[in-house]
Enzyme design. Structure first.
Site, PDB file in Angstrom:
ATOM      1  N   LYS A 141       0.842  -1.201   0.000  1.00 13.88           N
ATOM      2  CA  LYS A 141       0.000   0.000   0.000  1.00 13.88           C
ATOM      3  C   LYS A 141       0.873   1.245   0.000  1.00 13.88           C
ATOM      4  O   LYS A 141       1.755   1.392   0.840  1.00 13.88           O
ATOM      5  CB  LYS A 141      -0.916   0.033   1.223  1.00 13.88           C
ATOM      6  CG  LYS A 141      -1.804   1.283   1.289  1.00 13.88           C
ATOM      7  CD  LYS A 141      -2.769   1.229   2.447  1.00 13.88           C
ATOM      8  CE  LYS A 141      -2.174   1.710   3.747  1.00 13.88           C
ATOM      9  NZ  LYS A 141      -2.023   3.198   3.771  1.00 13.88           N
ATOM     10  N   ASP A 160      -3.492   4.262  -2.021  1.00 11.95           N
ATOM     11  CA  ASP A 160      -4.536   4.687  -1.081  1.00 11.95           C
ATOM     12  C   ASP A 160      -4.510   6.205  -0.912  1.00 11.95           C
ATOM     13  O   ASP A 160      -3.937   6.731   0.038  1.00 11.95           O
ATOM     14  CB  ASP A 160      -4.311   3.984   0.260  1.00 11.95           C
ATOM     15  CG  ASP A 160      -5.414   4.266   1.263  1.00 11.95           C
ATOM     16  OD1 ASP A 160      -6.524   4.629   0.836  1.00 11.95           O
ATOM     17  OD2 ASP A 160      -5.149   4.122   2.477  1.00 11.95           O
ATOM     18  N   LYS A 211      -7.511   8.127  -1.133  1.00 11.77           N
ATOM     19  CA  LYS A 211      -8.785   8.555  -0.527  1.00 11.77           C
ATOM     20  C   LYS A 211      -9.314   9.834  -1.181  1.00 11.77           C
ATOM     21  O   LYS A 211      -9.620  10.827  -0.510  1.00 11.77           O
ATOM     22  CB  LYS A 211      -8.629   8.764   0.981  1.00 11.77           C
ATOM     23  CG  LYS A 211      -8.155   7.533   1.747  1.00 11.77           C
ATOM     24  CD  LYS A 211      -8.058   7.834   3.232  1.00 11.77           C
ATOM     25  CE  LYS A 211      -7.645   6.633   4.048  1.00 11.77           C
ATOM     26  NZ  LYS A 211      -6.237   6.230   3.805  1.00 11.77           N
ATOM     27  N   ASP A 258     -13.454  14.986  -3.890  1.00 15.44           N
ATOM     28  CA  ASP A 258     -13.519  16.277  -4.563  1.00 15.44           C
ATOM     29  C   ASP A 258     -14.782  16.286  -5.414  1.00 15.44           C
ATOM     30  O   ASP A 258     -15.588  15.339  -5.356  1.00 15.44           O
ATOM     31  CB  ASP A 258     -12.260  16.489  -5.418  1.00 15.44           C
ATOM     32  CG  ASP A 258     -11.860  17.953  -5.522  1.00 15.44           C
ATOM     33  OD1 ASP A 258     -12.758  18.791  -5.785  1.00 15.44           O
ATOM     34  OD2 ASP A 258     -10.669  18.266  -5.333  1.00 15.44           O
ATOM     35  N   THR A 260     -10.735   3.588  10.730  1.00 14.69           N
ATOM     36  CA  THR A 260     -10.661   2.691  11.891  1.00 14.69           C
ATOM     37  C   THR A 260     -10.091   3.390  13.119  1.00 14.69           C
ATOM     38  O   THR A 260     -10.115   2.832  14.209  1.00 14.69           O
ATOM     39  CB  THR A 260      -9.815   1.440  11.570  1.00 14.69           C
ATOM     40  OG1 THR A 260      -8.539   1.852  11.067  1.00 14.69           O
ATOM     41  CG2 THR A 260     -10.512   0.564  10.545  1.00 14.69           C
ATOM     42  N   ARG A 306       2.756  -1.164  10.686  1.00 13.87           N
ATOM     43  CA  ARG A 306       3.830  -1.161  11.676  1.00 13.87           C
ATOM     44  C   ARG A 306       4.205  -2.528  12.237  1.00 13.87           C
ATOM     45  O   ARG A 306       5.397  -2.767  12.492  1.00 13.87           O
ATOM     46  CB  ARG A 306       3.462  -0.189  12.804  1.00 13.87           C
ATOM     47  CG  ARG A 306       3.640   1.269  12.406  1.00 13.87           C
ATOM     48  CD  ARG A 306       2.944   2.223  13.343  1.00 13.87           C
ATOM     49  NE  ARG A 306       1.492   2.208  13.151  1.00 13.87           N
ATOM     50  CZ  ARG A 306       0.660   3.039  13.750  1.00 13.87           C
ATOM     51  NH1 ARG A 306       1.114   3.941  14.596  1.00 13.87           N
ATOM     52  NH2 ARG A 306      -0.628   2.986  13.500  1.00 13.87           N
TER      53      ARG A 306
END
Length: 230
Positions: free
Chosen positions: A34, A61, A63, A66, A117, A209
C-alpha cells in the site's frame, strides 16, 4: 490455490527506506503493498512505476474526495499507472463515486472509505455531526458505494458481516487495523488479528507497523501471512 497476501502499508517517507525494506525479502516474493499519501506525495508516480516494475501489486490509497469531474479526471490518470487498487471517500457522495468508477474503468479494484478505523462512535458524532451509530453510518456508506458500482469498501473487520448482509455477493471488504495477537494497537481503535479477520469474512487486510517496524520484518510478514491463510 495461491495464498492470500496481506497488504503491507509502506508508511515510509523516502525511496531509500522503501528500497531498504524491500531488500529484506527474496526477489521471488511478490508482495502486495500500500502506498499512502505520505509516500505518494513525497515521490509521486515514480514509486508506483518502481514497485510495478518489480512485480509487486500496488494499492494506491489516496482517498480522493472532490467534485465529481475532478475525481473522474484524476482516476483516468491513476488508471494509466497500472495500479491494482485505489480508494475514494464515500462521504463524497453518490455522483462522485460514480464519476470515480467511470474514470478508473473496470480494471483496478475501486473501494470507498466509510469511517476510518481510528474513529470512535463518539468522535464521529461530535466531529462529523452524524447522529447515528457508527455501524449505521458505515452501512449507509457501503450501500451507496455498491449503488455506484464500486467494488467494495474499507472498513473495520468488526463491520464486515453486517456490510456483507446488505451489499451484493462479491462486494469487497478491505480491513486495516489488523494486529497480530499481543501487538500494540497504536492509534487504531477497532482492531482484529489476521485470523479473526479471515474468519469474519474480510477479503483483504492491511498491516503496517507490525511488519515495517518489526525487529525482523520478513519473519513478521510470513507469520501474519500464515495466520491470514490459516
Amino acid at each position: 490455490m495461491r495464498e492470500a497476501r496481506p497488504i503491507i502499508a509502506l508508511d515510509f517517507a523516502s525511496f531509500d527506506q522503501v528500497k531498504t525494506f524491500l531488500s529484506l525479502f527474496p526477489s521471488t516474493e511478490k508482495l502486495y503493498v500500500k502506498i499512502g499519501m505520505e509516500l505518494y506525495y513525497a515521490l509521486g508516480p515514480e514509486i508506483v512505476h518502481y514497485l510495478k516494475s518489480r512485480g509487486h501489486s500496488v494499492f494506491l490509497d489516496l482517498k480522493l474526495h472532490d467534485i465529481p469531474n475532478t475525481v473522474q479526471s484524476t482516476m483516468q490518470v491513476l488508471a494509466k499507472m497500472g495500479i491494482d487498487m485505489t480508494t475514494v471517500q464515500a462521504a463524497g457522495g453518490l455522483e462522485m463515486l460514480k464519476a470515480a468508477r467511470q474514470g478508473l474503468g473496470e480494471g483496478p479494484i475501486l473501494i470507498a472509505v466509510t469511517q476510518l478505523t481510528s474513529t470512535s462512535e463518539s468522535q464521529m458524532q461530535e466531529d462529523q455531526n452524524i447522529q447515528t451509530s457508527l455501524l449505521e453510518s458505515v452501512l449507509h456508506y457501503a450501500q451507496k458505494t455498491a449503488e455506484a458500482k464500486l467494488d467494495g469498501v474499507v472498513c473495520s473487520a468488526h463491520e464486515v458481516e453486517a456490510i456483507k448482509s446488505v451489499t451484493p455477493q462479491n462486494f469487497v471488504c478491505l480491513t486495516p487495523g489488523i494486529r497480530p495477537q499481543g501487538a500494540e494497537i497504536g492509534d487504531q481503535k477497532r482492531v482484529m488479528t489476521p485470523y479473526e479477520a479471515k474468519v469474519i469474512g474480510s477479503d483483504y487486510i492491511v498491516v503496517g507497523r507490525p511488519i515495517t517496524q518489526a525487529q525482523d520484518p520478513m519473519t513478521s510478514y510470513y507469520a501474519i501471512k500464515a495466520d491470514w491463510n490459516a
